[in-house]
Design a protein around this motif. Sequence first.
Motif, PDB file in Angstrom:
ATOM      1  N   ARG A  99       0.835  -1.221   0.000  1.00 25.73           N
ATOM      2  CA  ARG A  99       0.000   0.000   0.000  1.00 25.73           C
ATOM      3  C   ARG A  99       0.866   1.267   0.000  1.00 25.73           C
ATOM      4  O   ARG A  99       0.504   2.275  -0.606  1.00 25.73           O
ATOM      5  CB  ARG A  99      -0.913   0.019   1.230  1.00 25.73           C
ATOM      6  CG  ARG A  99      -2.110  -0.930   1.119  1.00 25.73           C
ATOM      7  CD  ARG A  99      -3.206  -0.480   2.091  1.00 25.73           C
ATOM      8  NE  ARG A  99      -4.194  -1.505   2.348  1.00 25.73           N
ATOM      9  CZ  ARG A  99      -5.242  -1.771   1.562  1.00 25.73           C
ATOM     10  NH1 ARG A  99      -5.403  -1.099   0.434  1.00 25.73           N
ATOM     11  NH2 ARG A  99      -6.104  -2.704   1.891  1.00 25.73           N
ATOM     12  N   THR A 153      -5.985  -2.306  -4.650  1.00 24.93           N
ATOM     13  CA  THR A 153      -7.084  -3.008  -3.970  1.00 24.93           C
ATOM     14  C   THR A 153      -6.544  -4.373  -3.552  1.00 24.93           C
ATOM     15  O   THR A 153      -6.019  -5.118  -4.390  1.00 24.93           O
ATOM     16  CB  THR A 153      -8.290  -3.170  -4.927  1.00 24.93           C
ATOM     17  OG1 THR A 153      -8.764  -1.862  -5.226  1.00 24.93           O
ATOM     18  CG2 THR A 153      -9.416  -3.967  -4.296  1.00 24.93           C
ATOM     19  N   SER A 177      -7.289  -6.204   4.387  1.00 24.10           N
ATOM     20  CA  SER A 177      -7.597  -6.326   2.948  1.00 24.10           C
ATOM     21  C   SER A 177      -8.887  -5.580   2.621  1.00 24.10           C
ATOM     22  O   SER A 177      -9.679  -5.261   3.498  1.00 24.10           O
ATOM     23  CB  SER A 177      -7.797  -7.800   2.571  1.00 24.10           C
ATOM     24  OG  SER A 177      -6.714  -8.573   3.016  1.00 24.10           O
ATOM     25  N   ASP A 178      -9.110  -5.368   1.319  1.00 21.74           N
ATOM     26  CA  ASP A 178     -10.357  -4.723   0.890  1.00 21.74           C
ATOM     27  C   ASP A 178     -11.437  -5.754   0.612  1.00 21.74           C
ATOM     28  O   ASP A 178     -12.620  -5.449   0.633  1.00 21.74           O
ATOM     29  CB  ASP A 178     -10.100  -3.910  -0.388  1.00 21.74           C
ATOM     30  CG  ASP A 178      -9.062  -2.831  -0.138  1.00 21.74           C
ATOM     31  OD1 ASP A 178      -9.330  -1.939   0.674  1.00 21.74           O
ATOM     32  OD2 ASP A 178      -7.959  -2.919  -0.725  1.00 21.74           O
TER      33      ASP A 178
END
Length: 356
Positions: A241, A248, A263-264
């Motif tokens: 990130r 994502t 996490s997304d």
Amino acid sequence: MTMSTIDRTKMSVDELYEDMKAHLSDIVPEPELRIKAELAYEINQLKIERNAVILGHNYMEPALYHAIPDFRGDSLQLSRQAAQVDADVIVFCGVEFMAETAKILNPTKTVLIPSDKAGCSLAESITAEDVRELKRRFPGVPVVTYVNTYAEVKAECDVCCTSGNARAVMESFDSDTIIFLPDQYLASNVAAETGKRIIVPTVLPDGGFRYDTSGEYDVIGWHGRCEVHEQFTVEDVANVRAQFPDVTVLSHPECSPEVVAASDFSGSTSAMIRFVQESDAPRYLLLTECAMGDNIAAENPDKEMLRLCMVRCPHMNQITLEDTRDALKYMRYQIEVPEDIRLRALRSVERMLAIG
Ligand code: 13P
Ligand code: SF4
């Protein structure tokens, strides 16, 4: 699940090569593609001769995944497909517990796995005797087992689940407590999602286990882990990130609860594939077996896939085009399940399939 829409059994070696080149030239080195096209051709001819169907898990290497399976998918989709196969022979390009599930559902068919070394750390983490001991310690508590277990373990349980339906299976019980085996992380992730409290055992020096039952709990877990997914860390996610703020992050629920929380999206292998296909992010990080990132990239050339390829599944990676050809040529390695165990395991698998 994706079904092969093109009948590749009718393709010549040159046609297969061109087809593979069109999809895989950024992923598989050019000189390898020709060899792989020749192998795929041989396999597709043997498939006709043997009246065989090939099921391929989403983790298969790109050339195999692209060129030979009749059906591709996650464990749940392939179990459903295995229940409907109309062929004499099923070749399972996946790991042993998956091929065994196909045999449980198809006792009269020949089920082959291309390698006899394609195990799974989760399936190895628990025995039928462990389950019997748990039932003695927690009498009357329903037992759910992940499909990533061998037939003897499934035979001791009430119902199976996969990462694709674990929550639905857990919620199908009208019981205050549930035993959920053997993946500590999958159980913890489903418990977190459904607001349940989980206890997991401490392994004792003599190989036994002990639960601390002094507090409140709803789910009784086990200490099994996927040797691949347990390696991903929150730091891995933070590092990616930091480098790519618009990424994502997708993780499999066999990852730790901390990684899933960072996490997304978290879901089965097919759920992750669908998520990428249906969303429009600038780039995705996949926290799962690396080959799946290649497979998604091959089918979605417009999507940028990041993955951490130092973590590989040594079991899934046993399955090669060469071994798949030899499986059909020499009819090896045949999966056998003793009939008394099969019948009891079948009940658990059929209950899962009925839950939907
Ligand atoms: P899926 O059921 O999500 O395909 O997962 C199987 C598996 O072994 C993941 O490591
Ligand atoms: Fe088993 Fe993990 Fe490999 Fe899946 S990725 S087959 S759970 S060891």
